[in-house]
Every structure is written in C-alpha cells, then in structure tokens.
Design a protein around this motif. Structure first.
Motif, PDB file in Angstrom:
ATOM      1  N   UNK A 119       0.906  -1.179   0.167  1.00 12.29           N
ATOM      2  CA  UNK A 119      -0.087   0.069   0.010  1.00 12.29           C
ATOM      3  C   UNK A 119       0.726   1.204  -0.011  1.00 12.29           C
ATOM      4  N   UNK A 120       1.049   1.931  -1.201  1.00 13.95           N
ATOM      5  CA  UNK A 120       2.006   2.929  -1.127  1.00 13.95           C
ATOM      6  C   UNK A 120       1.652   4.096  -0.223  1.00 13.95           C
ATOM      7  N   UNK A 121       0.384   4.180  -0.047  1.00 14.19           N
ATOM      8  CA  UNK A 121      -0.019   5.526   1.029  1.00 14.19           C
ATOM      9  C   UNK A 121       0.370   5.046   2.246  1.00 14.19           C
ATOM     10  N   UNK A 122       0.235   3.796   2.486  1.00 16.24           N
ATOM     11  CA  UNK A 122       0.496   3.342   4.020  1.00 16.24           C
ATOM     12  C   UNK A 122       2.258   3.577   4.305  1.00 16.24           C
ATOM     13  N   UNK A 123       2.938   2.968   3.239  1.00 11.50           N
ATOM     14  CA  UNK A 123       4.325   3.080   3.328  1.00 11.50           C
ATOM     15  C   UNK A 123       4.762   4.625   3.319  1.00 11.50           C
ATOM     16  N   UNK A 124       4.237   5.347   2.296  1.00 11.40           N
ATOM     17  CA  UNK A 124       4.488   6.835   2.370  1.00 11.40           C
ATOM     18  C   UNK A 124       4.268   7.337   3.826  1.00 11.40           C
ATOM     19  N   UNK A 125       3.059   7.217   4.512  1.00 15.26           N
ATOM     20  CA  UNK A 125       2.820   7.746   5.799  1.00 15.26           C
ATOM     21  C   UNK A 125       3.923   7.305   6.789  1.00 15.26           C
ATOM     22  N   UNK A 126       4.301   5.856   6.842  1.00 14.77           N
ATOM     23  CA  UNK A 126       5.410   5.565   7.722  1.00 14.77           C
ATOM     24  C   UNK A 126       6.560   5.970   7.299  1.00 14.77           C
ATOM     25  N   UNK A 127       6.950   6.086   6.246  1.00 11.79           N
ATOM     26  CA  UNK A 127       8.167   6.864   6.070  1.00 11.79           C
ATOM     27  C   UNK A 127       8.506   8.272   6.307  1.00 11.79           C
ATOM     28  N   UNK A 128       7.196   9.113   6.072  1.00  5.31           N
ATOM     29  CA  UNK A 128       7.289  10.641   6.534  1.00  5.31           C
ATOM     30  C   UNK A 128       7.430  10.629   8.302  1.00  5.31           C
ATOM     31  N   UNK A 129       6.819   9.711   8.575  1.00  6.18           N
ATOM     32  CA  UNK A 129       6.676   9.860  10.099  1.00  6.18           C
ATOM     33  C   UNK A 129       8.240   9.270  10.574  1.00  6.18           C
ATOM     34  N   UNK A 130       8.800   8.505   9.975  1.00  4.64           N
ATOM     35  CA  UNK A 130      10.200   8.294  10.466  1.00  4.64           C
ATOM     36  C   UNK A 130      11.205   9.455  10.173  1.00  4.64           C
ATOM     37  N   UNK A 131      10.923  10.197   9.020  1.00  9.22           N
ATOM     38  CA  UNK A 131      11.541  11.092   8.386  1.00  9.22           C
ATOM     39  C   UNK A 131      11.657  12.457   9.441  1.00  9.22           C
ATOM     40  N   UNK A 132      10.480  12.558   9.996  1.00  7.48           N
ATOM     41  CA  UNK A 132       9.916  13.529  11.127  1.00  7.48           C
ATOM     42  C   UNK A 132      10.861  13.207  12.189  1.00  7.48           C
ATOM     43  N   UNK A 133      10.681  11.898  12.756  1.00  6.97           N
ATOM     44  CA  UNK A 133      11.317  11.699  13.906  1.00  6.97           C
ATOM     45  C   UNK A 133      12.949  11.917  13.790  1.00  6.97           C
ATOM     46  N   UNK A 134      13.240  11.629  12.597  1.00  5.94           N
ATOM     47  CA  UNK A 134      14.780  11.852  12.495  1.00  5.94           C
ATOM     48  C   UNK A 134      15.233  13.230  12.322  1.00  5.94           C
ATOM     49  N   UNK A 135      14.284  14.148  11.582  1.00  9.22           N
ATOM     50  CA  UNK A 135      14.528  15.366  11.672  1.00  9.22           C
ATOM     51  C   UNK A 135      14.637  16.103  13.138  1.00  9.22           C
ATOM     52  N   UNK A 136      13.544  15.480  14.023  1.00 11.40           N
ATOM     53  CA  UNK A 136      13.720  16.136  15.436  1.00 11.40           C
ATOM     54  C   UNK A 136      14.901  15.592  16.062  1.00 11.40           C
ATOM     55  N   UNK A 137      15.224  14.438  16.029  1.00 12.07           N
ATOM     56  CA  UNK A 137      16.482  13.942  17.118  1.00 12.07           C
ATOM     57  C   UNK A 137      17.631  14.208  16.143  1.00 12.07           C
ATOM     58  N   UNK A 138      17.800  14.164  14.871  1.00 12.11           N
ATOM     59  CA  UNK A 138      19.021  14.365  14.194  1.00 12.11           C
ATOM     60  C   UNK A 138      20.124  13.446  14.533  1.00 12.11           C
ATOM     61  N   UNK A 139      19.774  12.038  14.378  1.00 12.82           N
ATOM     62  CA  UNK A 139      20.770  11.202  14.707  1.00 12.82           C
ATOM     63  C   UNK A 139      21.791  11.176  13.811  1.00 12.82           C
ATOM     64  N   UNK A 140      23.177  10.917  14.250  1.00 11.78           N
ATOM     65  CA  UNK A 140      24.467  10.557  13.405  1.00 11.78           C
ATOM     66  C   UNK A 140      24.223   9.388  12.863  1.00 11.78           C
ATOM     67  N   UNK A 141      23.577   8.321  13.474  1.00 12.70           N
ATOM     68  CA  UNK A 141      23.476   6.857  13.041  1.00 12.70           C
ATOM     69  C   UNK A 141      22.460   6.234  13.450  1.00 12.70           C
ATOM     70  N   UNK A 142      21.840   5.052  12.860  1.00 13.88           N
ATOM     71  CA  UNK A 142      20.484   4.509  13.377  1.00 13.88           C
ATOM     72  C   UNK A 142      20.993   3.040  13.530  1.00 13.88           C
ATOM     73  N   UNK A 143      20.703   2.577  14.727  1.00 14.29           N
ATOM     74  CA  UNK A 143      20.650   0.910  14.657  1.00 14.29           C
ATOM     75  C   UNK A 143      19.384   0.367  14.790  1.00 14.29           C
ATOM     76  N   UNK A 144      18.817  -0.477  13.668  1.00 17.18           N
ATOM     77  CA  UNK A 144      17.567  -0.663  13.427  1.00 17.18           C
ATOM     78  C   UNK A 144      17.621  -2.283  13.620  1.00 17.18           C
ATOM     79  N   UNK A 145      16.765  -2.556  14.700  1.00 20.78           N
ATOM     80  CA  UNK A 145      16.337  -3.885  14.929  1.00 20.78           C
ATOM     81  C   UNK A 145      15.089  -4.244  14.639  1.00 20.78           C
ATOM     82  N   UNK A 146      14.880  -4.966  13.591  1.00 20.30           N
ATOM     83  CA  UNK A 146      13.541  -5.259  12.778  1.00 20.30           C
ATOM     84  C   UNK A 146      13.027  -4.181  12.595  1.00 20.30           C
ATOM     85  N   UNK A 147      13.576  -3.162  12.034  1.00 22.47           N
ATOM     86  CA  UNK A 147      12.948  -1.859  11.534  1.00 22.47           C
ATOM     87  C   UNK A 147      13.048  -1.736   9.849  1.00 22.47           C
ATOM     88  N   UNK A 148      12.552  -2.160   9.175  1.00 19.18           N
ATOM     89  CA  UNK A 148      12.913  -1.968   7.714  1.00 19.18           C
ATOM     90  C   UNK A 148      12.347  -0.742   7.364  1.00 19.18           C
TER      91      UNK A 148
END
Length: 434
Positions: A119-148
């Motif tokens: 579902x492109x809308x579902x994945x787009x929504x999740x991707x933009x939400x992750x982008x917003x989290x990254x913009x807020x925290x500004x990580x230098x690196x991400x460790x992803x445990x079962x987080x595609x």
C-alpha cells in the motif's frame, strides 16, 4: 488500593522506573556537537528480545558519551525495560490496520506486505513519520532492530544505518527472499512476486518524498551490512558465507535467589508463555511427575494460576529470572525456541525439549535438532504423556548431552561482551566516516 487506581506496590515500582524528567531529553539533544546522537529503532516483532538486546548496546554507548534514544513498537515493553535506565523513547510509526493475507507469509517480503508494503499510501505515511522523527532527533547513525521502514527512511535522508537482529528479522541479501515455510511447496513465482511488490512500493515512495539518489534501494540492499546477533548454527536460512555473525547479545535479569530442593532425581528448567500450544499438558506432566524437579518461567501468568499450579517440586516464576547459576546442573531445558534461550542453554552443555509457537521459532528449533542437541515436540501431539516420554528420552539418551557439550566446547572462548563491543564499534565507525 491507592487513590491513583494503582496498588501501592505498582505505584512504587513505576516511580522507581520513571525517574526521568521531561526537560532532560531536550537538554541532551542540544549538547555540544562533539556528542554523537544515536537512535535505536524497533519497528516490528514482539516480546522482550528486541529491546533487551538493544538495551545492552545503548548502555555501552551511553558509557562512551553518546546520546541515545529509542523508537519502539511497544511503549509498554519500553516502560518495563528502558524506564529505569532513563532512556527516552518514541512510538514507532505503524499501519493502523495490517493487510490481511490470503495465506500465511511465505517469505520476508510477504511479512512486510502484511505490514503495509503493498500500500503506497501506508508506506509513504510511515516513511514520512520516520523522517519527522529523524529531523527532530538528528541522529548521526541509526541502529535498526527489525525496523525496515526506519532503514529505508534513513537511506532516503542519507543517514548512516546498521540493521541488527536474529533469524527472520534479518532477511537474506538476495532476491527473491527465500521461503520461510520449507515444509510447504511454495512456487518461486510467488516469492518473486512478493519481492517485486515490496520493491515497487519502495520505488514509488522514494519518488513521492523526492529521493535524489542514484538508485532506490531494494529490500536486499537495506540489509546488506546487517549484524547477525546469533551463532551461525542458529541461522534460520542456513549459514550465510558473507554474514557478519557477532554472536548473541544476552540480557541479564536481576539475580533471583534460586536453589534446587533435591526432591526429585532429575532437574528441569523451562521458559515459555502460557499461550504456547501444549502448555496445559506440559504443566500437568511436570506437576504429576515423580522424576522431575522443575523451575519454570512463565511471563504474564496470572497469580491465581501460579498458586494453583505450583508444588514443592515445581517452582513457578511470573517474570524472567537469571538462571546462569542453576543452568549447568539442569538435565533439560524446555523452551519455545527463542534464539537467546537456546544459545544460553547450549553454551552450558544442556540439551533441550523445544515447543515452538510460531514459524521463526520452529525454523530455529530445526537448526538445533540438526546438531543433535534437542528434540522438537511437534504441535500435533503435545499430550502430557508425549511430553513426559520426550523428557525421559533426552535424559536417558547420552548423545543429546554429548552434542550439547560439543557445542559448548566449540564456543568455549565466546565473550558475552564481545557482540556489544562489535556493535558499538560498527556504529562509531559509521559516525567517523560520515
């Protein structure tokens, strides 16, 4: 009952675990630029394993001066595991209504299709939400445990990221993704179609968010540099020639005073959940046995059931406890097939009776069966009589103990801290190269 609606004991426990103040996180993320910010993402999967593994890495990172925060699938589990360590965590983006598949997932791509990756809308929504989290925290690196989706969003934003995990949570760097149901004839065309569906969805979302890179990453690309937090012998897909096996990252529950009473000839340890098929029969077998003294962990078991099932030779704990001191003297471990429990058990040379509850556990259990160090209690017959017979076979047949000891000797030099150090080193290397 306390006026808050919580029992006094629970209220005190919550106070102990939630000492962090709201202003601390904001202050931390605005520290000097010399402090690296590392975000640990957990998006899919359940129970304690993901956070318990990542907690040890997070503590090591914090000891080295890094600023660490979490994005978690289950805030309740985060409150239990992370709260007392004062780590801040956010809710991971997810689809409100998972896609209902016509058949059980046949490979990792079909698992993702059930989580919104068709579902492109579902994945787009999740991707933009992750982008917003990254913009807020500004990580230098991400460790992803079962987080595609976290991996995908990080790639879109050119943020270094490292996948970590066990078993099916770390897909193979191939396409199509292999079947996770080897006992069924799954047509390759179905596997290819699933991969194509996921990758097409990734391409569409990348275009929608304005990705300017040379090539949209495929699912296999996202996991190309994954850290495999388990022993090669446990790999659900078989040995990966170029896999980065770092070994299991164990959690360490608080010490619990335990001792064997010595009122039965054989000692059994068990760790499983009450929803496991055959649980009632297992408890009946252990309670009625004149041969087995048992210490069993059943997270979430109700207090009344615990009292009803307990006996002088059957100690029941409703939480995870440390078994390091008593495990070497056990004759058998009973488990659902969790990779961490199996690794801990085999490192002590103890054979296992495995009662897998889902596909991932069943595949891992098959790997241990191939070592000759366990017996799988198949779901078709988990009667108390069958369970008793299998326990007796494990104890009376010397080869099971010998094969478990062979595994322990092969990994005698394993350092429990090395997987944590390896993960920290990989993250810091990413930061230096940024």
């Amino acid at each position: 009952m306390h006026p808050s609606g919580l029992s006094r004991d629970i209220e005190l426990s919550l106070q102990e675990k939630t000492s962090i103040q709201p202003h601390i996180f904001i202050a931390n993320i605005r520290e000097a630029q010399t402090v690296s910010r590392i975000l640990i993402a957990w998006e899919l999967g359940g129970n304690y394993g993901h956070l318990a593994r990542c907690l040890r890495v997070a503590l090591a990172l914090r000891d080295r001066g890094h600023n660490v925060a979490f994005v978690v699938r289950d805030p309740r589990t985060a409150a239990e595991i992370l709260g007392k360590h004062s780590f801040v965590y956010f809710q991971a983006p997810h689809v409100a209504t998972p896609t209902r598949l016509a058949n059980p997932p046949a490979n990792f791509s079909e698992i993702l299709i059930g989580k919104g990756y068709a579902d492109q809308w579902a994945l787009l929504g999740m991707t933009r939400a992750w982008q917003a989290l990254f913009q807020f925290f500004r990580p230098d690196v991400v460790l992803a445990d079962h987080a595609p989706t976290a991996l995908f969003a990080a790639h879109i934003m050119s943020i270094p990221a490292i996948p970590i995990g066990i078993g099916l949570a770390v897909p193979m760097p191939v396409s199509p993704q292999p079947s996770i149901r080897p006992w069924e004839p799954v047509p390759e065309t179905r596997l290819i179609h699933a991969d194509r569906t996921v990758n097409t969805c990734l391409e569409a979302v990348a275009a929608a968010v304005g990705f300017k890179g040379k090539r949209v990453p495929t699912l296999a690309d996202l996991y190309a540099n994954a850290l495999l937090a388990f022993f090669p012998e446990f790999d659900h897909h078989g040995f990966r020639p170029n896999g980065k096996y770092i070994g299991p990252i164990f959690s360490f529950p608080p010490p619990t005073p335990l001792k064997w009473h010595g009122n039965r000839p054989h000692r059994v340890i068990a760790y499983l959940r009450s929803e496991t098929r055959g649980f009632t029969s297992l408890m009946q077998a252990l309670r009625n046995s004149e041969s087995f003294e048992t210490i069993i962990m059943v997270p979430g078991l109700g207090e009344s059931n615990t009292k009803q099932l307990s006996a002088p030779h059957l100690q029941i704990f409703r939480d995870t406890i440390s078994i390091e001191d008593i495990l070497p003297k056990a004759d058998v471990m009973i488990s659902q097939g969790g990779v961490g429990t199996m690794a801990q058990t085999l490192l002590k040379g103890v054979p296992m009776l495995l009662m897998p509850h889902h596909v991932e556990q069943y595949l891992a259990a098959q790997r241990i069966n191939e070592l000759g160090a366990s017996i799988i209690c198949e779901p078709v017959d988990r009667s108390s009589e069958k369970i008793t017979a299998l326990l007796e076979a494990l104890i009376q047949t010397k080869s099971y103990r010998d094969n478990a000891n062979d595994f322990a000797q092969a990994h005698a030099g394993f350092d429990l801290n090395e997987p944590v150090f390896a993960t920290v080193a990989a993250l810091e290397a990413k930061i230096r190269r940024r």
